[in-house]
Design an enzyme around this catalytic site. Structure first.
Site, PDB file in Angstrom:
ATOM      1  N   SER A  23       0.826  -1.196   0.000  1.00  0.00           N
ATOM      2  CA  SER A  23       0.000   0.000   0.000  1.00  0.00           C
ATOM      3  C   SER A  23       0.870   1.261   0.000  1.00  0.00           C
ATOM      4  O   SER A  23       1.803   1.371  -0.789  1.00  0.00           O
ATOM      5  CB  SER A  23      -0.962  -0.037   1.196  1.00  0.00           C
ATOM      6  OG  SER A  23      -2.054   0.830   0.988  1.00  0.00           O
ATOM      7  N   ASP A  36      -4.862  -4.256  -3.312  1.00  0.00           N
ATOM      8  CA  ASP A  36      -4.086  -3.846  -2.142  1.00  0.00           C
ATOM      9  C   ASP A  36      -4.093  -4.967  -1.101  1.00  0.00           C
ATOM     10  O   ASP A  36      -5.152  -5.450  -0.694  1.00  0.00           O
ATOM     11  CB  ASP A  36      -4.716  -2.574  -1.560  1.00  0.00           C
ATOM     12  CG  ASP A  36      -3.863  -1.917  -0.488  1.00  0.00           C
ATOM     13  OD1 ASP A  36      -3.127  -2.635   0.212  1.00  0.00           O
ATOM     14  OD2 ASP A  36      -3.945  -0.681  -0.346  1.00  0.00           O
TER      15      ASP A  36
END
Length: 486
Positions: A43, A327
């Site tokens: 991320s 993600d």
């Protein structure tokens, strides 16, 4: 006898990006950064890593320069990213990307926005360019983490770890990798059929930090509620009809099952609950490959297999045209998996947690994951008192087979009273020690892209202090690792 040290991180938007700068600054000051072999990110911590690895010798230089630069970007308004000129620039870049042969999605636009948000001008860096930063061993090897998923399956039901390094990109479960400059090109049966230009790293940053990829089932899982109730709607029904097999089974053989697909209503509900607003789509370099008929006996596959389709080879990823990447934080908020590959032989893990909300949830989820999959990982039990009043650092080292884990939750504990280890604050400096990192909304909410300069400096100094104040714990972990290797 030199221990292999890895730094792993957790996600948290600009909060995690800023905090990682502070932690690395402190590790550099302690002389520990030079001992680190791997840095893994997911991320928004990949934004920090990508920024640093633009300089081939970043860890050998004072980090105040990159920090000053990123501070200027974080505290200024992001409205300029939506100007007419920038919108035209985004459109041109997306059209150019489509013409090159890439599958364009909203995450590519998000990647361009990240690039605009963090740089004064367009960045043309690529992942393979970072080889210059590691080819002499001058910096730790950066490892970026993502998840490959499937449509109509929740992340809990189907996910495959994907790691990116300057040299290669691959899926841990299959042990299959391609050169980083070839990722995104079209492959069939292991041969490159069509060369597609390597993506600029901003597009990969959009993939690694795709905040638009969370499904309803992901939210249920991360909220701590049981997902079993919803499985009756999101999984097909299977009945074992081979109770008394006539022939002895081999380990790789599967029992015969009757699969009953769900009806229209259940199928519609399944699509609603497992659907993801946006995923990043790349050509699948595994396409056309075939799994060995004893693939379920392979140690690497067994270590990372954890999907409902693992016993159905014709439904695994070698049959898909595309990889669907999201993600990692929407499953478990940690970048730990790639450093636990047995061939990396990591002895000490410095786990820097920057998540919002519960500071122990990522650790609890990943510990449970490792236990279920037989992955060597230390027991991370914490007392109820510790959970209610977290300290700055915990060291776990209960097994010789597992690496030593130094876990740093994002807490503001002794920093309120001390501005540096053993240096108390004056009454006028007490305000600088009040850093509200427990509030999920403000001033460090995951969705916030702009901080005041004061809040930026507070968070940076807090994360730096938490490392410096636990110098003894870090050095003791390194000494223990050295003793183990004798």
């Amino acid at each position: 006898q030199v221990p292999v040290v890895a730094v792993v991180t957790a996600a948290g938007g600009v909060r995690s990006m800023t905090a990682l700068f502070g932690s690395l600054l402190a590790l550099q000051e302690l002389g520990v950064l030079d001992c680190v072999s791997y840095i893994s990110g997911l991320s928004a911590t990949t934004w920090t890593m990508s920024k640093l690895y633009e300089d081939a010798n970043w860890s050998q230089k004072n980090l105040s320069g990159p920090i000053d630069d990123i501070r200027k970007q974080v505290i200024k308004s992001k409205l300029h990213c939506f100007s007419l000129d920038h919108m035209k620039y985004y459109e041109n870049k997306l059209c150019e990307r489509k013409q090159e042969g890439h599958k364009v999605s909203f995450t590519d636009l998000w990647g361009l926005f990240i690039d605009c948000m963090l740089h004064h001008q367009e960045s043309t860096h690529k992942l393979s360019d970072q080889q210059l930063a590691v080819n002499q061993g001058q910096n730790p090897l950066p490892i970026y983490l993502s998840l490959n998923v499937k449509d109509d399956f929740s992340t809990l039901d189907f996910k495959e770890w994907v790691e990116f390094t300057p040299y290669e990109v691959g899926l841990l479960k299959y042990g299959a990798f391609v050169r980083s400059e070839d990722f995104g090109s079209e492959f069939f049966m292991g041969r490159r059929m069509k060369k597609i230009p390597e993506s600029h790293i901003c597009f990969l940053e959009g993939t690694w930090s795709n905040i638009f990829s969370q499904s309803f089932m992901d939210a249920v899982y991360l909220s701590g509620h049981s997902e079993h109730f919803w499985h009756r709607w999101t999984r097909d029904t299977e009945h074992d009809i081979e109770n008394y097999p006539a022939l002895p089974q081999k380990p790789h053989e599967q029992t015969t099952c009757l699969s009953i697909p769900k009806g229209y209503l259940s199928k519609t509900l399944r699509e609603m609950m497992t659907g993801r607003p946006v995923v990043s789509t790349y050509h699948n370099f595994l396409k056309g490959l075939q799994l060995h008929n004893k693939y379920l006996e392979n140690e690497s596959f067994c270590m990372w297999k954890d999907t409902v389709l693992d016993s159905s080879p014709n439904q695994l990823n070698e049959m898909s045209d595309y990889l669907k990447l999201i993600d990692t934080a929407f499953f478990i908020n940690t970048s730990c998996p790639p450093v636990l590959r047995p061939e990396r032989k990591v002895d000490v893990i410095l786990h820097l947690n920057y998540s919002g909300g519960s500071q122990t949830l990522p650790l609890d989820l990943f510990s449970e994951y490792c236990l279920e999959h037989g992955i060597p990982f230390p027991s991370t039990e914490l007392s109820q008192e510790d959970r209610e009043h977290l300290k700055e650092c915990y060291v776990f080292e209960d097994s010789l087979e597992a690496p030593i884990l130094a876990y740093f939750p994002l807490v503001c504990d002794t920093f309120q009273k001390y501005k540096a280890p053993n240096v108390e604050r004056s009454p006028a400096e007490m305000e600088q020690g009040r850093v509200d990192v427990s509030n999920c909304a403000a001033p460090y909410g995951t969705g916030l892209l702009t901080y005041t300069e004061e809040n930026f400096n507070k968070l940076l100094n807090l994360c730096s202090y938490n490392i410096l104040n636990n110098k003894h714990s870090i050095l003791q972990a390194l000494r223990t690792a050295v003793e183990r290797k004798k």
